[in-house]
Scaffold this motif. Structure first.
Motif, PDB file in Angstrom:
ATOM      1  N   LEU A  65       0.845  -1.189   0.000  1.00 53.31           N
ATOM      2  CA  LEU A  65       0.000   0.000   0.000  1.00 53.31           C
ATOM      3  C   LEU A  65       0.882   1.241   0.000  1.00 53.31           C
ATOM      4  N   VAL A  66       0.581   2.161  -0.920  1.00 48.90           N
ATOM      5  CA  VAL A  66       1.432   3.327  -1.170  1.00 48.90           C
ATOM      6  C   VAL A  66       0.559   4.585  -1.175  1.00 48.90           C
ATOM      7  N   PRO A  67       0.982   5.659  -0.487  1.00 52.28           N
ATOM      8  CA  PRO A  67       0.154   6.869  -0.414  1.00 52.28           C
ATOM      9  C   PRO A  67       0.412   7.840  -1.557  1.00 52.28           C
TER      10      PRO A  67
ATOM     11  N   PRO B  95      11.866   5.950   6.883  1.00 50.59           N
ATOM     12  CA  PRO B  95      12.569   5.339   8.017  1.00 50.59           C
ATOM     13  C   PRO B  95      12.421   6.157   9.298  1.00 50.59           C
ATOM     14  N   GLU B  96      11.170   6.334   9.729  1.00 52.10           N
ATOM     15  CA  GLU B  96      10.866   7.110  10.924  1.00 52.10           C
ATOM     16  C   GLU B  96      10.363   6.169  12.014  1.00 52.10           C
ATOM     17  N   PRO B  97      11.062   6.076  13.150  1.00 55.09           N
ATOM     18  CA  PRO B  97      10.719   5.089  14.177  1.00 55.09           C
ATOM     19  C   PRO B  97       9.264   5.135  14.643  1.00 55.09           C
ATOM     20  N   GLU B  98       8.736   6.321  14.903  1.00 46.15           N
ATOM     21  CA  GLU B  98       7.364   6.410  15.393  1.00 46.15           C
ATOM     22  C   GLU B  98       6.381   5.869  14.363  1.00 46.15           C
ATOM     23  N   GLN B  99       6.613   6.190  13.102  1.00 49.31           N
ATOM     24  CA  GLN B  99       5.726   5.717  12.046  1.00 49.31           C
ATOM     25  C   GLN B  99       5.831   4.199  11.875  1.00 49.31           C
ATOM     26  N   ILE B 100       7.023   3.660  12.030  1.00 46.32           N
ATOM     27  CA  ILE B 100       7.205   2.215  11.900  1.00 46.32           C
ATOM     28  C   ILE B 100       6.462   1.485  13.018  1.00 46.32           C
ATOM     29  N   ARG B 101       6.521   2.012  14.216  1.00 45.01           N
ATOM     30  CA  ARG B 101       5.756   1.407  15.317  1.00 45.01           C
ATOM     31  C   ARG B 101       4.259   1.444  15.021  1.00 45.01           C
ATOM     32  N   LEU B 102       3.799   2.536  14.426  1.00 43.56           N
ATOM     33  CA  LEU B 102       2.380   2.633  14.077  1.00 43.56           C
ATOM     34  C   LEU B 102       2.011   1.625  12.989  1.00 43.56           C
ATOM     35  N   ALA B 103       2.942   1.344  12.077  1.00 45.84           N
ATOM     36  CA  ALA B 103       2.681   0.347  11.028  1.00 45.84           C
ATOM     37  C   ALA B 103       2.378  -1.005  11.649  1.00 45.84           C
ATOM     38  N   LYS B 104       3.103  -1.343  12.687  1.00 46.20           N
ATOM     39  CA  LYS B 104       2.830  -2.594  13.397  1.00 46.20           C
ATOM     40  C   LYS B 104       1.458  -2.544  14.068  1.00 46.20           C
ATOM     41  N   SER B 105       1.114  -1.405  14.651  1.00 42.81           N
ATOM     42  CA  SER B 105      -0.140  -1.308  15.404  1.00 42.81           C
ATOM     43  C   SER B 105      -1.367  -1.356  14.507  1.00 42.81           C
ATOM     44  N   VAL B 106      -1.241  -0.951  13.234  1.00 39.14           N
ATOM     45  CA  VAL B 106      -2.400  -0.998  12.339  1.00 39.14           C
ATOM     46  C   VAL B 106      -2.520  -2.343  11.646  1.00 39.14           C
TER      47      VAL B 106
ATOM     48  N   GLY C  89       6.497   7.995   2.291  1.00 39.13           N
ATOM     49  CA  GLY C  89       5.744   6.941   2.953  1.00 39.13           C
ATOM     50  C   GLY C  89       4.474   7.468   3.594  1.00 39.13           C
ATOM     51  N   PHE C  90       3.719   6.548   4.186  1.00 41.92           N
ATOM     52  CA  PHE C  90       2.470   6.912   4.854  1.00 41.92           C
ATOM     53  C   PHE C  90       2.736   7.747   6.101  1.00 41.92           C
ATOM     54  N   ASP C  91       1.832   8.674   6.358  1.00 39.20           N
ATOM     55  CA  ASP C  91       1.717   9.339   7.653  1.00 39.20           C
ATOM     56  C   ASP C  91       0.583   8.623   8.379  1.00 39.20           C
ATOM     57  N   LEU C  92       0.930   7.727   9.283  1.00 36.81           N
ATOM     58  CA  LEU C  92      -0.086   6.892   9.914  1.00 36.81           C
ATOM     59  C   LEU C  92      -0.839   7.609  11.026  1.00 36.81           C
ATOM     60  N   HIS C  93      -0.356   8.764  11.465  1.00 34.54           N
ATOM     61  CA  HIS C  93      -1.179   9.594  12.344  1.00 34.54           C
ATOM     62  C   HIS C  93      -2.426  10.048  11.585  1.00 34.54           C
ATOM     63  N   ARG C  94      -2.263  10.310  10.306  1.00 32.42           N
ATOM     64  CA  ARG C  94      -3.363  10.778   9.476  1.00 32.42           C
ATOM     65  C   ARG C  94      -4.187   9.635   8.893  1.00 32.42           C
ATOM     66  N   ASP C  95      -3.499   8.600   8.396  1.00 31.72           N
ATOM     67  CA  ASP C  95      -4.179   7.561   7.617  1.00 31.72           C
ATOM     68  C   ASP C  95      -4.333   6.226   8.330  1.00 31.72           C
ATOM     69  N   GLY C  96      -3.782   6.096   9.525  1.00 29.19           N
ATOM     70  CA  GLY C  96      -3.780   4.801  10.195  1.00 29.19           C
ATOM     71  C   GLY C  96      -5.151   4.207  10.415  1.00 29.19           C
ATOM     72  N   GLU C  97      -6.088   4.996  10.915  1.00 30.32           N
ATOM     73  CA  GLU C  97      -7.425   4.472  11.193  1.00 30.32           C
ATOM     74  C   GLU C  97      -8.147   4.076   9.915  1.00 30.32           C
ATOM     75  N   ARG C  98      -7.926   4.818   8.835  1.00 29.00           N
ATOM     76  CA  ARG C  98      -8.538   4.455   7.550  1.00 29.00           C
ATOM     77  C   ARG C  98      -7.937   3.171   6.995  1.00 29.00           C
ATOM     78  N   LEU C  99      -6.673   2.935   7.303  1.00 23.51           N
ATOM     79  CA  LEU C  99      -5.999   1.756   6.769  1.00 23.51           C
ATOM     80  C   LEU C  99      -6.351   0.478   7.514  1.00 23.51           C
ATOM     81  N   LYS C 100      -6.683   0.587   8.772  1.00 19.80           N
ATOM     82  CA  LYS C 100      -6.923  -0.615   9.577  1.00 19.80           C
ATOM     83  C   LYS C 100      -7.922  -1.574   8.949  1.00 19.80           C
ATOM     84  N   PRO C 101      -9.126  -1.135   8.554  1.00 14.71           N
ATOM     85  CA  PRO C 101     -10.072  -2.106   7.968  1.00 14.71           C
ATOM     86  C   PRO C 101      -9.599  -2.638   6.624  1.00 14.71           C
TER      87      PRO C 101
END
Length: 252
Positions: free
Chosen positions: A105-107, A148-159, A118-130
């Motif tokens: 998946l590519v933004p 290669p941003e640590p906070e975003q990578i952690r969010l990738a795992k959480s979604v 790459g994705f900004d998962l603060h913005r798109d994370g909830e939309r991506l989950k389903p």
């Protein structure tokens, strides 16, 4: 060993510059596989500027290696401007029908010349989950295109992503300059973090025969690289079979 997936977008772009089926996307896929490539990647955009919807289905029927389809999961259906080219049914509809081994998946947007962030998962994370949940229910491995941003990578795992694909454009730009080591370190740190939290790691964008070996030897647990633009240029100069073997030597 790191797998080599060949992106065929540029082959399709050459074909689309004329009203013809030459060069054949499927023939090039078969040649890449015969030469040793481990997978095939395509990125069908709504405007079908290179890979077309029909290419995706034709490749799915003939491939005996991993098929990776990239794209924006929010891309809607679009009418084709050409009578001989099928309408774009929406990215997710392509995936639902084909069920490739991997979906990256590519933004990106139609206005972009190529994927460049790459994705900004603060913005798109909830939309991506389903969407991620649906893909995994379909048996499709999910990779998110990430910086290669640590906070975003952690969010990738959480979604719910299975893997991330690190956007390597900044590394390629810094390669051979005074910024090389500092930029590469960000990717090394990102790869370590991904491994620590259980994310698989892919990489792609502007990797080539000059910068790939250093990247592969530096980052940890690199499962796959996808290469298209540089591969196409190198294949013109070296020949396709020799080009594939040269990239494989960088990855062994």
């Amino acid at each position: 060993m790191t797998d080599l997936s060949i992106n065929l977008n540029k082959i399709a772009l050459i074909r689309n510059s004329r009203d013809t089926d030459y060069p054949s996307v499927t023939l090039h896929a078969a040649r890449c596989i015969a030469a040793g490539a481990h997978g095939i990647t395509v990125h069908p955009r709504p405007d079908q500027r290179h890979i077309r919807v029909s290419d995706c289905f034709e490749l799915a029927e003939m491939l005996n290696v991993e098929f990776n389809i990239e794209g924006n999961p929010f891309a809607p259906a679009m009418k084709s401007s050409r009578k001989d080219v099928a309408d774009y049914p929406g990215f997710m509809e392509i995936i639902r029908q084909i069920r490739p081994a991997q979906c990256t998946l590519v933004p990106d947007s139609d206005a972009q010349l190529t994927s460049d962030h790459g994705f900004d998962l603060h913005r798109d994370g909830e939309r991506l989950k389903p969407i991620i949940s649906e893909l995994k229910d379909l048996g499709v491995r999910v990779s998110l295109f990430m910086d290669p941003e640590p906070e975003q990578i952690r969010l990738a795992k959480s979604v719910g992503a299975d893997r991330i694909e690190l956007y390597t454009g900044p590394y390629a730009e810094a390669f051979g300059t005074s910024q090389q080591d500092a930029v590469l370190q960000k990717f090394i740190d990102a790869s370590i973090l991904a491994g620590d939290i259980g994310l698989g790691l892919n990489a792609g964008h502007d990797l080539n025969l000059h910068n790939l070996l250093l990247f592969k030897n530096s980052v940890s647990q690199l499962s796959e690289v996808s290469i298209g633009h540089a591969f196409t240029v190198d294949a013109i100069e070296m020949g396709l079979d020799a080009c594939i073997k040269a990239y494989l030597r960088c990855l062994y």
